[in-house]
Each structure stands twice: as C-alpha cells, then as structure tokens.
Design a protein around this motif. Sequence first.
Motif, mmCIF file in Angstrom:
data_model
loop_
_atom_site.group_PDB
_atom_site.id
_atom_site.type_symbol
_atom_site.label_atom_id
_atom_site.label_comp_id
_atom_site.label_asym_id
_atom_site.label_seq_id
_atom_site.Cartn_x
_atom_site.Cartn_y
_atom_site.Cartn_z
ATOM 1 N N ASP A 167 0.831 -1.193 0.000
ATOM 2 C CA ASP A 167 0.000 0.000 0.000
ATOM 3 C C ASP A 167 0.876 1.258 0.000
ATOM 4 N N GLY A 168 0.952 1.928 -1.141
ATOM 5 C CA GLY A 168 1.740 3.144 -1.256
ATOM 6 C C GLY A 168 3.205 2.913 -1.552
ATOM 7 N N TRP A 217 4.742 1.527 -4.254
ATOM 8 C CA TRP A 217 5.160 1.953 -5.597
ATOM 9 C C TRP A 217 5.092 3.462 -5.751
ATOM 10 N N ARG A 218 4.145 4.072 -5.083
ATOM 11 C CA ARG A 218 4.087 5.539 -5.117
ATOM 12 C C ARG A 218 5.363 6.125 -4.501
ATOM 13 N N GLY A 219 5.791 5.551 -3.382
ATOM 14 C CA GLY A 219 7.024 6.006 -2.758
ATOM 15 C C GLY A 219 8.246 5.734 -3.616
ATOM 16 N N LEU A 231 8.362 5.407 -6.905
ATOM 17 C CA LEU A 231 8.358 6.283 -8.086
ATOM 18 C C LEU A 231 8.780 7.699 -7.723
ATOM 19 N N LEU A 232 8.282 8.198 -6.596
ATOM 20 C CA LEU A 232 8.643 9.556 -6.190
ATOM 21 C C LEU A 232 10.113 9.636 -5.805
#
Length: 291
Positions: free
Chosen positions: A58-59, A61-63, A65-66
Amino acid sequence: MLLVAAVIWGLGFVAQRLGMDHLAPFAFNGIRFFIGALSLVPLIWWLKQRGSLTLTTDGLWRGALLCGGLLFIGASLQQVGLLYTTAANAGFITGLYIVLVPVLGLALKHKTGSNTWAGCVLALVGLYLLSIRDGLSIGLGDGLQLIGALFWAVHILAIDHFARRHAPVLLACLQFFVCALLSALVSVVLETTSWSGVIGGWQALAYSGLISVGVAYTLQVLAQKHAHPAHAAIILSLETVFAAIGGVWLLDEQLDGRALVGCGLMLLGMLVSQVPLRYLVKSRHQQPLQD
C-alpha cells in the motif's frame, strides 16, 4: 551507518569523474543504479526467507516512483555537472542540502530555528567564494550542482516519509530500478554507448554501483527509519570533506586560498544550521567552575 555512507559518497565523486572518461553521464548513471538495484535482490530474498521482511504494497510503488524520480533528477544534475567542475566543488555545493532540508521542512511544519538562517548566510557566503567568478557569474558545472542540491534535499525528506512506512531495503531497491530505467531511457535518446566504454569504466561502475548505490544509499534508507531528517543531513554532509580529500588525493585537483575559505565557510554553515544556538548558550552557562 550515515557516517559510512558519507565516506563512500565523498570518495564516490572521484569514481564518477573517472567513469565519464569512458561513458556519457546518463549511461553511467543507468548502469550504476541498475547494478546497485541488482545487488540488493539477494539480500531481499534472504530477508524474505527468514521472515524478517514485511511486504506492505500500500503506497510502496508511489514512494518508489517519487523517490526514484527525485534520485534520477539529483543524480543526473550531479553527473552532468561533474563534466564542468571538480569533484571538490561538486561535493561542497551538493552538501548545501543540509541547509535546504530544514528550510524546506517549513512547508511540512518542521520547526526551524535562528541557527538555520545563520547557517544559510555562512553557506551562501562560502558558496560565493567557492563558485562565483568575476562578473558575478557561476560556472555551468557549479550551477548544475546547486540545482541538484535542492533535489537532494527533497529526496531526503521523501525518504524520511516513506522509510517509516515500508521496508527500507525494498524501498531502496525499487527507487534504484526507477532511477536506472529513467537514466537508460534518456541515454538511448541522447547518447551513444559502446561495450568497450562499459568495459573500460568497469572499476568506476563497480564502486559507484555496488558501493555508492547498493551499500551507501541503502544505509541511508535504513538509518533514516530511525533518524531525524535534519540530523541525517548533517552527518551525510560530511561527504563534502571526503569529496575534497578524494579530489586532491586521487585526481590532483587544486583549491586556491579563496576556494579553501569558501569551503570552510560552507562547512561551518552546514554545522551551525544543525546546532540550535540556545544549546550553545546553555552549555556555556553550565561549564563547571575551576578550582
């Protein structure tokens, strides 16, 4: 862990300069970050087998990528800038992120004391002496390092946010893959890479990939799981000292008197920005009386 990372990164500026004798900047970054990412795969597998690695998607891949995107921008500016400036200059200017971290932290409602602003003034005066030339112009290489310092500061704040929510080693591995992919895409469009260049630069790639990326960046992520971002920044800023030592020792770079004063003021500003002035005053009043 942060101190070891600072030593590795400081000497890594030498490897990055030498690597570009054989490879273009984006190709060098793409390969070294890919090597760094691969070096963590066995560790992740081993931790997973032991049950020591908790996977929370949860989150994640967002982390990744950023953090990987910020890492790509900072590393690209640093690597291209090294074509036009010395390892010593690059190390000290990159180290300005130590001042920028608490300043940018204001947007995240982090407390920033008067020592930070005093440190900013000292660091800016030092930057002027180190980098600003006659006519108030700054060299291209130093300018790119200065912009890069902003992205390194944002990267530290992003790592501080996501490393507390996800397995640090997994976050590190994924951000390396993201950075490697973005670097490779740019390299394919803008650069020409040959196997002879890769083979010629294997020593610089090995150090920069396995040690600077695989070991040092992972140490940063692991350490920042338990360290305040401003405290992490001051320890990591010591890479500037080791970059200067490595440049003079291994690359025969020279720093004139003006540059040395500038480096000294920048380092002093970095240190002052992390030591609250009230602690200095308090410690003076608490000195034991002499017989």
